[in-house]
Scaffold this motif. Structure first.
Motif, PDB file in Angstrom:
ATOM      1  N   SER A 197       0.980   8.977  -6.341  1.00 14.39           N
ATOM      2  CA  SER A 197       1.199  10.413  -6.146  1.00 14.39           C
ATOM      3  C   SER A 197       2.199  10.958  -7.152  1.00 14.39           C
ATOM      4  CB  SER A 197       1.698  10.679  -4.729  1.00 14.39           C
ATOM      5  OG  SER A 197       0.740  10.307  -3.789  1.00 14.39           O
ATOM      6  N   GLY A 210       0.797  -1.225   0.000  1.00 12.79           N
ATOM      7  CA  GLY A 210       0.000   0.000   0.000  1.00 12.79           C
ATOM      8  C   GLY A 210       0.825   1.268   0.000  1.00 12.79           C
ATOM      9  N   GLY A 211       1.926   1.274   0.745  1.00 13.59           N
ATOM     10  CA  GLY A 211       2.764   2.472   0.810  1.00 13.59           C
ATOM     11  C   GLY A 211       3.420   2.784  -0.520  1.00 13.59           C
ATOM     12  N   ILE A 212       3.947   1.757  -1.144  1.00 14.69           N
ATOM     13  CA  ILE A 212       4.591   1.950  -2.455  1.00 14.69           C
ATOM     14  C   ILE A 212       3.548   2.337  -3.494  1.00 14.69           C
ATOM     15  CG2 ILE A 212       5.864   0.782  -4.291  1.00 14.69           C
ATOM     16  CD1 ILE A 212       7.190  -0.919  -2.123  1.00 14.69           C
ATOM     17  N   ALA A 261       0.723   3.967  -2.991  1.00 14.02           N
ATOM     18  CA  ALA A 261       0.300   5.353  -2.769  1.00 14.02           C
ATOM     19  C   ALA A 261       1.373   6.334  -3.243  1.00 14.02           C
ATOM     20  CB  ALA A 261       0.006   5.583  -1.293  1.00 14.02           C
ATOM     21  N   ALA A 262       2.631   6.026  -2.971  1.00 11.78           N
ATOM     22  CA  ALA A 262       3.717   6.908  -3.397  1.00 11.78           C
ATOM     23  C   ALA A 262       3.813   6.951  -4.919  1.00 11.78           C
ATOM     24  CB  ALA A 262       5.032   6.451  -2.791  1.00 11.78           C
TER      25      ALA A 262
END
Length: 59
Positions: A29, A21-23, A25-26
């Motif tokens: 963006s 999820g973090g990757i 979202a980044a």
């Protein structure tokens, strides 16, 4: 620039499918920022072409 936005978008989709999820979202963006920069440069180029009536030089 649109190419890189597409690459980051695909990376975000793949990362989201695999649960990162973090990757995801980044990457989403970054893709969004690059896309809006592309749109801004395109609009400026279009306005410059309409004002000057000349074609930009091809590289």
């Amino acid at each position: 620039m649109l190419y890189w936005a597409l690459i980051f978008f695909i990376l975000a989709i793949v990362a989201g499918v695999f649960g990162f999820g973090g990757i995801a979202a980044a990457s989403a963006s970054i893709a969004q920022i690059l896309f809006f920069i592309f749109i801004a440069v395109f609009v400026v180029s279009l306005i410059a072409h309409l004002v000057t009536g000349r074609r930009p030089p091809l590289v």
